[in-house]
Design a protein around this motif. Structure first.
Motif, short mmCIF file in Angstrom:
data_model
loop_
_atom_site.label_atom_id
_atom_site.label_comp_id
_atom_site.label_asym_id
_atom_site.label_seq_id
_atom_site.Cartn_x
_atom_site.Cartn_y
_atom_site.Cartn_z
N CYS A 209 -3.22 3.66 -1.58
CA CYS A 209 -3.12 2.96 -0.30
C CYS A 209 -4.27 1.99 -0.07
CB CYS A 209 -3.09 3.99 0.83
SG CYS A 209 -4.63 4.93 0.99
N THR A 210 -5.02 1.65 -1.10
CA THR A 210 -6.19 0.79 -0.95
C THR A 210 -5.81 -0.60 -0.44
OG1 THR A 210 -7.35 1.97 -2.70
CG2 THR A 210 -8.18 -0.22 -2.14
N VAL B 113 -9.42 3.27 1.57
CA VAL B 113 -8.16 4.00 1.49
C VAL B 113 -7.61 4.06 2.91
CG1 VAL B 113 -8.54 5.27 -0.65
CG2 VAL B 113 -9.48 6.18 1.46
N GLY C 132 -3.04 -0.77 -5.26
CA GLY C 132 -4.39 -0.28 -4.98
C GLY C 132 -5.39 -0.72 -6.03
N THR D 113 -3.71 -7.04 2.45
CA THR D 113 -2.92 -6.16 1.60
C THR D 113 -2.53 -6.92 0.34
OG1 THR D 113 -0.77 -6.79 2.50
CG2 THR D 113 -1.96 -5.04 3.67
N PRO E 153 -12.89 -2.65 0.00
CA PRO E 153 -11.75 -1.78 -0.31
C PRO E 153 -11.89 -0.44 0.41
CG PRO E 153 -13.28 -1.82 -2.16
CD PRO E 153 -13.80 -2.81 -1.14
N ASN F 8 -9.13 5.06 -7.79
CA ASN F 8 -7.71 4.78 -7.97
C ASN F 8 -7.19 5.57 -9.16
OD1 ASN F 8 -9.12 2.14 -6.96
ND2 ASN F 8 -7.05 2.05 -6.21
N SER G 255 -8.70 -3.09 -5.37
CA SER G 255 -10.06 -2.69 -5.77
C SER G 255 -10.66 -3.71 -6.72
CB SER G 255 -10.02 -1.30 -6.43
OG SER G 255 -9.69 -0.31 -5.48
N ALA H 166 0.87 -1.18 0.00
CA ALA H 166 0.00 0.00 0.00
C ALA H 166 0.90 1.23 0.00
CB ALA H 166 -0.91 -0.01 1.22
N CYS I 131 0.41 2.77 -8.72
CA CYS I 131 -1.01 2.57 -8.45
C CYS I 131 -1.40 1.10 -8.42
CB CYS I 131 -1.87 3.30 -9.48
SG CYS I 131 -1.87 2.50 -11.12
N GLY J 78 -6.09 6.56 -4.09
CA GLY J 78 -6.31 5.12 -4.03
C GLY J 78 -5.07 4.27 -3.96
#
Length: 169
Positions: free
Chosen positions: A50-51, A60, A107, A76, A58, A134, A111, A38, A104, A48
């Motif tokens: 850190c999703t 943040v 994340g 994670t 999901p 995201n 998602s 993340a 990205c 996003g």
């Protein structure tokens, strides 16, 4: 408010940390547990990066005080693969060139995983809605959407094969 002990189930392992009320879930994952998947992006919940999955949904993680999720289950990106075996979503991201800089990607994968866990047959619109929180500055999103749809197809095919095998027994 003083620091306190917080217990979480992170990637199938019971974990504890001492946290201040201001400690975010993202900080706990990265700084206390060494889980760097993340990413710390905007720190405002807008990108996003850190999703993670919190009790299967999901979220943040940069906006969630870790003390408020005591006893929760966190997954994670590090907790998705089974050893060296990638998940269907991870494989599809590789196969469909859905990463470029990669910032990205964790994340997006989280998602997408949450979407496919609740909807095994998403329409294109479902995918774009699932990843709308995201931000990707590199791919233009098309390879990501294609990868998620391909992962859904793989997942359905694998489940069909499992059902056939069970029926044959």
């Amino acid at each position: 408010m003083p620091s306190r002990i917080v217990t979480l189930r992170v990637n199938d392992a019971e974990r504890e940390l001492i946290a201040k009320p201001s400690t975010t879930l993202l900080s706990a994952l990265r700084e206390s547990f060494g889980l760097m998947g993340a990413k710390r992006g905007c720190a405002q919940g807008g990108c996003g990066a850190c999703t993670v999955l919190l009790d299967g949904r999901p979220v943040v993680s940069c906006l969630i005080p870790v003390v408020t999720v005591e006893g929760s289950t966190v997954r994670t990106v590090e907790g998705l693969a089974d050893g060296d075996r990638l998940t269907d979503v991870q494989e599809a991201f590789v196969d469909h060139f859905a990463t470029q800089c990669g910032f990205c990607t964790p994340g997006m994968i989280m998602s997408a995983t949450a979407l496919l866990d609740r909807n095994p047959n998403p329409a294109r619109e479902d995918v774009t809605e699932a990843i709308c929180g995201n931000v990707c500055r590199c791919t233009g999103y098309e390879p990501i959407v294609t990868a998620v749809l391909a992962a859904a197809e793989r997942r359905r095919a694998a489940e069909g094969a499992t059902e056939l095998t069970e029926a044959e027994v």
